[in-house]
Design an enzyme around this catalytic site. Structure first.
Site, PDB file in Angstrom:
ATOM      1  CE  LYS B  82      32.221  39.923   9.752  1.00 25.08           C
ATOM      2  NZ  LYS B  82      32.631  41.276   9.301  1.00 25.08           N
ATOM      3  CB  SER B 157      29.208  42.686   8.218  1.00 28.04           C
ATOM      4  OG  SER B 157      30.628  42.737   8.256  1.00 28.04           O
ATOM      5  CB  SER B 181      31.976  45.520   9.378  1.00 29.10           C
ATOM      6  OG  SER B 181      31.163  45.673   8.255  1.00 29.10           O
TER       7      SER B 181
END
Lengths: 62, 472
Positions: B82, B157, B181
């Protein structure tokens, strides 16, 4: 403190930032929601100890 | 082996072939990059692709392995991370305009450990700005699309990481979770998402959403791959104040599908608003766990009625604290929805925040008592399958504003309390969209969670399904 004064004091925390009227409207709605949420959580947490935030060095002995 | 076939290999299989020198790291990395480049227009799962650097590192790994210096199961493996993890010499944007061109000088702890394990980072994945969201639509770089249906969200996310793993762009990805997330995008994208107990993986050098709830987590297509990815990155790090001392990680070696006598609790009252297709898949999954030897029973923890609102208020206040300076100086550079959220957080007072923490303490104590009675709390990960992109940020249908038996409490309590949790695929709906089940354990019962997920996958094949887009 009147509700309008409370709201004004919260919005004052954002005074350095210029927000659009639409943003202010949305933020006010969320602030009002938060006030209700905090009131519910205050009731829910009655009698619960305050969380201890003290941090002591882990490598020292008394 | 054809590049497309390489992408279908799990980490365990890929690792075995690379160790045996039946496949080179360069072949594996090139295959993953080729697939990434073919799908990126459709998925928008990546922000930065350090292609040349990855190929050079793959060559280096290959040479090391040939010389007999094999470092372990991640050596030469293409992985993604990420874009919240700092990478020395490679830009780290956190999905924001503010950091769109920022190139850190040092690596985050996770990246340091991945380099030490010999993993090859082929891409930095797209996300909600600074991790503030549950849809992966709130990125300065545009929304991530769900690989099972590109008109739907990947969840957030860490949506880019989930979409990448689901389509075989590397067998493993690292994300973060503050609310849900890791587990939510894993569920929406039909893969495994695991976040360990708070403090197991260092967060040093990763951007914070809310410091008391932030975790590093992993995505893979099988539970065994999760453990292979967890072993090298778990461990104490003095640079993260939340890091905990722990024995040498050996999650893979301790994987055990024997579930006899494991107690699984189900919070039925929180499932009333869950879509029938999701409940049906979850009930079938419970039958599988029962068949594997688990004892299934119903539970009620009414304190969890307050979990989502407590988690949301904590996140809101902490993220405002973290972003305060940027917000004052550059609020117009934030994604508008994120900016409004930070503004609201800035109006929460210290005494209100502390009141919320008392509520959190009460919920934690209720869960502590609950875990005296059960080993695992099982539930559907989300109340419905991935919503349409056009539904916007409200599409997830969460309710974080009211104390009630709504399902979003089940999604939010594990991160708020730092409990280990795993989402894994447990069905498909009639539109061929994945459904996920989450298994939540007590503090530091990470191995129990992973073992139960492993047992479930040993008895089912949902985790072997792939979105059509991957092979098209």
């Amino acid at each position: 403190m009147k509700n309008t004064d409370k709201l004004a004091s919260r919005l004052a925390l954002l005074e350095e930032v210029s927000l659009s009227p639409a943003d202010v409207e949305s933020i006010i709605k969320d602030i009002e929601d938060n006030e209700r949420v905090v009131a519910e959580l205050e009731e829910f947490s009655q009698g619960i100890p305050w969380v201890t935030m003290q941090l002591q060095p882990t490598d020292k002995k008394g | 082996m054809a590049p497309a076939d390489i992408c279908e290999l799990n980490l365990a299989e890929l690792s075995r072939l690379i160790a045996a020198r039946a496949l080179s790291s360069s072949e594996a990395v090139k295959a993953a990059l080729t697939r990434l480049e073919r799908l990126e227009d459709k998925l928008n799962a990546f922000i930065t692709i350090p292609r040349e650097r990855a190929l050079a590192e793959a060559k280096e790994a290959e040479n090391e392995i040939v010389r007999g210096h094999y470092r372990g199961p991640l050596h030469g493996i293409p992985v993604t991370i990420k874009d919240l993890f700092e990478t020395a010499g490679v830009r780290t944007t956190a999905g924001s305009k503010i950091l769109a061109e920022w190139v850190p000088e040092t690596d985050s702890a996770v990246v340091e450990r991945l380099h030490a394990a010999g993993a090859i980072i082929i891409g930095k994945t797209n996300l909600d700005e600074f991790g503030h969201g549950g849809t992966s639509t709130l990125s300065h770089f545009g929304p991530v699309h769900n690989p099972w249906n590109i008109d739907r969200i990947a969840g957030g996310s860490s949506g880019g990481s989930a979409a990448a793993v689901a389509t075989g762009i590397g067998p493993l990805s690292y994300g973060t979770e503050t609310g849900s997330s890791v587990r939510r995008p894993a569920s929406y994208c039909g893969i495994v998402g695991f976040k360990p107990t708070f403090g197991i993986i260092s967060r040093h050098g990763s951007f914070r959403g809310a410091w008391s709830q932030d975790h590093v987590g992993l995505f893979a297509r099988s539970v065994k791959d999760i453990t292979l990815g967890l072993d090298p990155v778990a461990g104490y790090d003095a640079r993260d104040p939340a890091s905990v001392h722990q024995e040498t990680p050996a999650y893979t070696a301790r994987l055990d599908a024997n579930m006899k006598g494991q107690r699984v609790g189900v919070l039925r009252r929180f499932l009333e608003g869950v879509k029938p297709e999701v409940r049906q898949a979850f009930d079938a999954a419970l039958q599988v766990l029962a068949g594997a030897g688990c004892e299934i029973g119903d539970l009620d923890v009414p304190e969890l009625n307050y979990a989502a609102m407590t988690s949301m208020m904590t996140s809101s206040a902490e993220s405002a604290g973290i972003n305060r300076r940027w917000f004052r100086e550059r609020h117009q550079d934030f994604v508008p929805h994120v900016s409004r959220g930070i503004a609201v957080g800035m109006t929460i007072t210290a005494s209100e925040y502390l009141t919320v923490q008392r509520a959190r303490h009460r919920i934690r104590e209720a869960l502590r008592a609950t875990y005296e009675k059960v080993d695992i709390i099982a539930s559907p990960t989300t109340g419905k399958v991935a919503p349409l992109l056009s539904d916007g940020v409200k599409g997830n249908g969460d309710d974080t504003r009211h104390a009630s038996y709504n399902h979003s409490n089940l999604l939010r309590f594990p991160s708020m309390l730092g409990l280990p949790g795993c989402s894994l695929p447990c069905g498909m709906n009639t539109e061929n969209l994945p459904i996920g089940m989450q298994l939540i354990g007590a503090w530091f019962a990470d191995q129990t969670v992973l073992n139960m997920a492993f047992a479930y996958q040993s008895a089912t094949d949902w985790h072997t399904r792939r979105p059509a887009i991957a092979s098209a």
